[in-house]
Design an enzyme around this catalytic site. Structure first.
Site, PDB file in Angstrom:
ATOM      1  CG  ASP A 232      -2.174   0.968   1.173  1.00 24.11           C
ATOM      2  OD1 ASP A 232      -3.142   0.655   0.403  1.00 24.11           O
ATOM      3  OD2 ASP A 232      -1.946   1.974   1.649  1.00 24.11           O
ATOM      4  CE1 TYR A 378      -5.560   6.783  -0.368  1.00 27.13           C
ATOM      5  CE2 TYR A 378      -5.340   7.419   1.711  1.00 27.13           C
ATOM      6  CZ  TYR A 378      -5.372   6.259   0.748  1.00 27.13           C
ATOM      7  OH  TYR A 378      -5.508   4.972   1.021  1.00 27.13           O
ATOM      8  CG  HIS A 435      -4.348  -4.001  -0.347  1.00 29.84           C
ATOM      9  ND1 HIS A 435      -3.587  -3.471  -1.285  1.00 29.84           N
ATOM     10  CD2 HIS A 435      -4.301  -2.688   0.660  1.00 29.84           C
ATOM     11  CE1 HIS A 435      -3.318  -2.295  -0.950  1.00 29.84           C
ATOM     12  NE2 HIS A 435      -3.531  -1.801  -0.088  1.00 29.84           N
TER      13      HIS A 435
END
Length: 462
Positions: A232, A378, A435
């Site tokens: 990630d 982000y 993930h």
């Protein structure tokens, strides 16, 4: 008429030449940018700040009143909307199962919080100040290095919505595995703004700047050369460390390898028409059909667009809202582990994880009030400033390993990865897992990492 044709041809040639030169420029690797290795991210002026380089032992402990407040919040009557008939997680977290999670959290998990708190203290925790921020990390160091083993430092990096908790079953394999010829001194930091690490007071702290912070952390701990492993955001931060500081990185291993260069997009399109030369037999479904993979990404990245544009808005909705926080985060541990789990009423969460483990991770976000600061990463990583660095076009020369777990959000071909990672020496495929590889399949990830380390040791004669 003939003159007009010649002029048209000349314009076409000039335009084509211009276009080719631009494409060549886009395809050409560039040098690493010059960055400030001491950029200040704390509150106020840098001139008023004097860095305390002391490493402080940190004891995870929260007041009983805080836990009681949470327990009382979970006791409140909550009127959740009934899910549509026949729907599992397709519309998001199934509210029938959410109520079960809330009940377990309140009635079974919180009464044994002291036990869970002690579990979180299982590994040694520390903090130190770097570039104006308090950085938290787990650190295992040998007083007496194991005899007959090569000992290496390794930096483990998590992402969102994970935490250092993801690595709790991987750490003992790295530190204590008697069957391995390698042993590792492990450093597991909380990303700035995550868990016990302080969030930036100023805009601009993207994955590039975090790479600098963690390189500085490793230098402070006395590690001049080390391995890096991440998934990630940890994958991108790790890649940036390997790219910007190749002299410090023994090898970079990731379970979410990426290559976003213009050349990579062209290559992926070509491979989609005729995959055989580019994909090992039996693993075509990791990459194709592209239309299906793209559809899945669109369905699963709504959160990204919100957090990349309005992180504080969604953060305000989730802070001091344990039910909302659990639904928002745990949904990712369902659909990112296996997209088919969306069809299940419990999201398949119990197939790969225990509720205790998942709630440990939720508690870290809740108790440290870090959901908003975690989501700001982000917004900072999709700015014009971050894009202008063009780190995707800077080649990474250190030994690189890529482990693909089938149900992860996306995968990259070796053909595209080698444009970025010129020393890709390890490439594997796992037909299970998603993930959160370190959290879900720690033994599989460990073996993959050890196989990679073995190749680096032989390659560089370590």
């Amino acid at each position: 008429m003939e003159f007009l044709c010649l002029v048209t041809l000349a314009i076409f040639v000039v335009f084509t030449s211009f276009l080719i030169s631009k494409i060549r420029k886009l395809l050409k690797p560039i040098k690493a940018p010059t960055l400030d290795l001491d950029e200040y991210w704390g509150p106020g002026k840098k001139s008023d700040y004097k860095e305390n380089t002391e490493v402080v032992k940190y004891e995870i402990s929260f007041p009983d009143e805080t836990i009681e407040t949470l327990k009382n919040d979970l006791k409140k009557t909550i009127k959740l909307q009934t899910p549509l008939e026949g729907i599992g997680f397709e519309y998001g977290f199934n509210t029938v199962y959410l109520q079960k999670v809330i009940n377990y959290w309140r009635d079974e998990y919180l009464p044994k919080w002291k036990e869970r708190e002690a579990f979180l203290r299982k590994w040694p925790h520390f903090t130190t100040n770097i570039q104006g921020l308090r950085i938290h990390y787990i650190h295992t160091r040998y007083e007496d290095p194991p005899k007959g083993k090569k000992v290496f430092p390794v930096l483990l990096l998590h992402g969102w919505p994970g935490s250092v908790r993801e690595f709790y079953d991987l750490i003992p394999l790295l530190v204590e595995n008697a069957d391995s010829k390698y042993a590792f001194e492990v450093v597991v930091p909380s990303l700035p703004g995550y868990g016990w690490s302080e969030g930036a007071a100023k805009p601009g702290l993207s994955t590039t700047e975090m790479a600098i912070i963690f390189r500085n952390l490793m230098m402070r701990l006395g590690y001049r050369k080390f391995f890096v492993q991440g998934g990630d955001w940890g994958s991108l931060i790790g890649s940036n460390i390997a790219t910007l500081f190749p002299e410090a990185v023994l090898g970079y291993h990731s379970n979410m390898c990426g290559a976003n260069r213009f050349r990579s997009m062209i290559k992926k399109t070509i491979a989609s028409f005729y995959p055989k030369p580019f994909v090992p037999e039996g693993y075509e479904d990791f990459f194709f059909p592209q239309s299906e993979k793209f559809k899945y990404l669109i369905e699963e990245t709504g959160y990204l667009h919100i957090q990349a544009t309005k992180p504080d808005t969604i953060g305000s909705a989730l802070m001091n809202n344990p039910v909302g926080l659990a639904a928002y985060i745990l949904e990712k541990f369902s659909t990112w582990t296996n997209k088919d789990y969306r069809k299940l009423s419990d999201g398949g969460l119990a197939k790969k994880f225990t509720l205790d483990a998942l709630l440990d991770n939720i508690m870290i976000y809740y108790l440290t009030n870090s959901i908003t600061t975690s989501q700001r990463l982000y917004a900072e990583s999709f700015t014009a400033r971050a894009r202008a660095l063009q780190l995707d076009r800077v080649q990474t020369i250190v030994p690189t390993g890529c482990a693909r777990f089938k149900h992860d959000l996306s995968h990259e071909l070796d053909w595209t990865l080698k444009d970025k990672y010129t020393n890709l020496i390890h490439s594997t495929y796992h037909k299970d897992g998603g993930h959160f590889a370190a959290f879900e399949l720690p033994k599989v990830l460990y073996k993959d990492f050890i196989d990679f380390v073995d190749k680096v040791v032989k390659l560089d004669n370590l």
